[in-house]
Design an enzyme around this catalytic site. Structure first.
Site, PDB file in Angstrom:
ATOM      1  N   ALA A 109       0.865  -1.186   0.000  1.00 48.32           N
ATOM      2  CA  ALA A 109       0.000   0.000   0.000  1.00 48.32           C
ATOM      3  C   ALA A 109       0.897   1.229   0.000  1.00 48.32           C
ATOM      4  CB  ALA A 109      -0.886   0.015   1.240  1.00 48.32           C
ATOM      5  N   LYS A 110       0.326   2.362  -0.261  1.00 55.39           N
ATOM      6  CA  LYS A 110       1.065   3.627  -0.137  1.00 55.39           C
ATOM      7  C   LYS A 110       0.052   4.740  -0.050  1.00 55.39           C
ATOM      8  CE  LYS A 110       5.484   4.789  -0.644  1.00 55.39           C
ATOM      9  NZ  LYS A 110       6.514   3.817  -0.321  1.00 55.39           N
TER      10      LYS A 110
END
Ligand code: GLU
Length: 424
Positions: A109-110
């Site tokens: 994720a980011k």
């Protein structure tokens, strides 16, 4: 909207091109290929924050969750004026590959907020961070999606996220939630060695490369782009080898010193003056001169798309160790291959950060705190094993390091999808 904005290179296109190349070469299962070529969730939030002068500003924040087949979504949050959905999508996807390569039970994720943090006071940054955390609410969680520092974020920001998140869970669950973020200050549940971890991982990879190539790091000359957390730690850690840091570039410009810049003194200088330019004893050089500096190793540790059609031909080094995510674009990559410049790809080279995030997460879950040498030893072992696995894969598939790194990650995910199947 101007044409130049529309034409901006898409970082996510780079990811997909890299992905397709590896997927073709390894003949990745078609269904798995479809799943991994898209993200799982893309959260975009607009939220109001009161500024010090009493006015309200609206901010845009993102969290993209690419994949969680191997474990909870995991990845940093960046604060930067260029943050946008395309970039965050790319960075989230790289996180999935990164965790898979180093064999830790996390997905990718980011996230981030589109803003220039230097324009806000500390108390404004605190309110922005807390309100963003509130807006994300239970889209993050200690066993679901675990943020960490990235460009322009740090342990203090993680402490504010932790505190805000804990205020949103019932009191009796709070003690079970401190692993909702990693990269926290040590006193608030962070791990020793997390702050330097990305830089430390880069240096461990460079050491492996030097061993493989009979290269003496003691007499090496190297240059660094970006002097934030990653760049400054690489420089400080390379000092123990006697290697010479001869040029550095950051947002303020580039500097050069033939007989070597002192990394510790440069860190102090940057802390005080906000950038590397005017560091005593150094000569200011332009971007082109910096990129053409004759050295052994280049560590890009800033942003994406720095080594391109224009700049790849300028480089005068043997090795590029990617401290940043995505510093080389697709054409830049091809030029480097033709020029036979070695590259340790980002998803391997800078995986030390997420690895020590994993150690922090484990310590929190077990109520433990490990000694620094325990953290460093585990990090070295894991990243060295991943390095060797990628190297073997370059030989098995007769391919470049980046493609091999993708193949290692994709193979791991392919096995899991085949074992588990797709619901329903
Ligand atoms: N932001 C870092 C990265 O890009 C660390 C992520 C983490 O620790 O979760 O790898």
């Amino acid at each position: 909207m101007s044409v130049s904005i529309l034409k901006k290179p898409s970082v996510y296109d780079n990811v997909i091109r890299q992905f397709n190349k590896a997927a073709d070469l390894m003949t990745l299962d078609q269904s798995v290929r479809k799943i991994l070529a898209s993200t799982t969730n893309e959260i975009m939030v607009n939220f109001p924050v009161k500024m010090d002068n009493g006015c309200i500003e609206i901010f845009t924040g993102y969290r993209v969750q690419h994949n969680n087949a191997l474990g909870p979504f995991k990845g940093g949050l960046r604060y930067h004026p260029m943050v946008n959905l395309d970039e965050v999508r790319a960075l989230a996807t790289w996180m999935t590959w990164k965790s898979a390569i180093v064999n830790i039970p996390f997905g990718g994720a980011k996230g981030g907020i589109r803003l220039d943090p230097s324009k806000y006071s500390l108390s404004e940054l605190e309110r922005i961070t807390r309100r963003f955390t509130f807006a994300l609410a239970h889209n993050i969680g200690p066993e679901y999606d675990i943020p960490a520092p990235d460009v322009n974020t740090n342990p203090q920001i993680m402490a504010w996220i932790l505190d805000t998140y804990l205020s949103m869970v019932p009191p009796k669950e709070r003690q079970r939630c401190i692993h909702v973020v990693t990269g926290k200050p040590v006193e608030s549940g962070g791990s020793l060695g997390r702050n330097k971890a990305t830089g430390q991982g880069v240096v461990f990879c460079i050491e492996e490369w030097a061993k493989d190539n009979d290269f003496d790091l003691d007499s090496a000359k190297y240059i660094v782009q970006g002097f934030g957390n990653v760049g400054s730690w690489v420089a400080r850690l390379m000092k123990s080898h006697g290697a010479r840091l001869i040029a550095v570039e950051d947002v303020t410009g580039a500097i050069y010193k033939q007989d070597g810049l002192n990394p510790d003194a440069l860190c102090e200088f940057v802390r005080e003056y906000g950038g590397v330019v005017n560091f005593p004893g150094s000569e200011k050089v332009d971007h082109e001169t910096f990129m053409s500096t004759e050295a052994d190793i280049f560590i890009p540790a800033a942003l994406e798309n720095q080594i391109t059609e224009e700049t790849a031909p300028l480089l005068n080094v043997k090795l590029i160790a990617e401290g940043a995510n995505g510093p080389i674009d697709t054409i830049g990559n091809e030029i480097l291959q033709e020029r036979e410049i070695s590259v340790i790809p980002d998803i391997l080279c800078n995986a030390g950060g997420v690895m020590v995030s994993y150690f922090e997460w484990l310590q929190n879950k077990r109520s433990e705190s490990w000694e620094l040498d325990e953290v460093d030893t585990k990090l070295q072992k894991k990243i060295t094993n991943a390095y060797k696995r990628v190297k073997e894969t370059t030989e098995d598939f007769n391919t470049d390091w980046r493609t091999a790194a993708y193949i290692v990650a994709l193979s791991r995910l392919e096995v899991v999808y085949k074992e588990r199947g797709i619901f329903p």
